[in-house]
Motif scaffolding. Structure first.
Motif, PDB file in Angstrom:
ATOM      1  N   VAL A  59       5.709  -3.526  27.162  1.00 60.24           N
ATOM      2  CA  VAL A  59       5.463  -4.943  26.916  1.00 60.24           C
ATOM      3  C   VAL A  59       4.246  -5.141  26.009  1.00 60.24           C
ATOM      4  O   VAL A  59       4.272  -5.996  25.116  1.00 60.24           O
ATOM      5  N   SER A  60       3.211  -4.356  26.170  1.00 63.21           N
ATOM      6  CA  SER A  60       2.036  -4.522  25.305  1.00 63.21           C
ATOM      7  C   SER A  60       2.350  -4.147  23.852  1.00 63.21           C
ATOM      8  O   SER A  60       1.828  -4.767  22.925  1.00 63.21           O
ATOM      9  N   GLN A 106       4.100  -7.144  22.447  1.00 60.15           N
ATOM     10  CA  GLN A 106       3.073  -8.153  22.205  1.00 60.15           C
ATOM     11  C   GLN A 106       2.424  -7.952  20.840  1.00 60.15           C
ATOM     12  O   GLN A 106       2.336  -8.884  20.039  1.00 60.15           O
ATOM     13  N   GLN A 107       1.962  -6.736  20.586  1.00 58.47           N
ATOM     14  CA  GLN A 107       1.290  -6.421  19.328  1.00 58.47           C
ATOM     15  C   GLN A 107       2.242  -6.529  18.151  1.00 58.47           C
ATOM     16  O   GLN A 107       1.900  -7.104  17.114  1.00 58.47           O
ATOM     17  N   LEU A 108       3.438  -5.988  18.311  1.00 52.53           N
ATOM     18  CA  LEU A 108       4.407  -5.962  17.224  1.00 52.53           C
ATOM     19  C   LEU A 108       4.790  -7.372  16.781  1.00 52.53           C
ATOM     20  O   LEU A 108       4.895  -7.650  15.584  1.00 52.53           O
ATOM     21  N   LEU A 109       4.966  -8.280  17.733  1.00 50.78           N
ATOM     22  CA  LEU A 109       5.388  -9.638  17.417  1.00 50.78           C
ATOM     23  C   LEU A 109       4.223 -10.612  17.271  1.00 50.78           C
ATOM     24  O   LEU A 109       4.421 -11.753  16.855  1.00 50.78           O
ATOM     25  N   GLY A 110       3.024 -10.189  17.644  1.00 55.10           N
ATOM     26  CA  GLY A 110       1.863 -11.070  17.556  1.00 55.10           C
ATOM     27  C   GLY A 110       1.944 -12.228  18.533  1.00 55.10           C
ATOM     28  O   GLY A 110       1.607 -13.365  18.197  1.00 55.10           O
ATOM     29  N   ILE A 111       2.400 -11.934  19.749  1.00 55.76           N
ATOM     30  CA  ILE A 111       2.546 -12.970  20.777  1.00 55.76           C
ATOM     31  C   ILE A 111       1.676 -12.620  21.976  1.00 55.76           C
ATOM     32  O   ILE A 111       1.177 -11.499  22.096  1.00 55.76           O
ATOM     33  N   GLY A 112       1.520 -13.568  22.864  1.00 61.66           N
ATOM     34  CA  GLY A 112       0.719 -13.366  24.059  1.00 61.66           C
ATOM     35  C   GLY A 112       1.463 -12.604  25.143  1.00 61.66           C
ATOM     36  O   GLY A 112       2.679 -12.407  25.072  1.00 61.66           O
ATOM     37  N   ARG A 113       0.727 -12.207  26.153  1.00 62.18           N
ATOM     38  CA  ARG A 113       1.301 -11.447  27.270  1.00 62.18           C
ATOM     39  C   ARG A 113       2.399 -12.227  27.979  1.00 62.18           C
ATOM     40  O   ARG A 113       3.477 -11.701  28.257  1.00 62.18           O
TER      41      ARG A 113
END
Length: 61
Positions: free
Chosen positions: A14-15, A18-25
Motif C-alpha cells: 500500500v505504501s 501511495q508513492q506511485l500515485l501521489g495519494i494519501g494513505r
C-alpha cells in the motif's frame, strides 16, 4: 524513494501505491478495497501486482 515505475518492485504494498500515485494513505487503502483490481492478502498485508496496477491506470481491466 523510487524515481520511476521501473524502479518499483513487481509486487507492491500500500505504501508503494501511495508513492506511485501521489495519494494519501487513506486514499490508497480505499483504492485497494474498492475492487477495481485484484489484490492478494497475506495475513494482514495487502499486495498488488505492479503490472495489474499499471494496466488499471492505463484503463485496462
Amino acid at each position: 524513494m523510487y524515481k520511476n515505475y521501473n524502479d518499483y518492485p513487481d509486487i507492491l504494498n500500500v505504501s508503494d501505491i501511495q508513492q506511485l500515485l501521489g495519494i494519501g494513505r487513506k486514499q490508497a487503502y480505499e483504492l485497494v478495497h474498492s475492487g477495481e483490481f485484484n489484490v492478494t492478502r497475506i495475513g494482514t498485508r495487502i499486495k498488488v501486482s505492479k503490472r495489474i496496477l499499471l494496466k488499471w491506470i492505463e484503463g485496462g481491466n
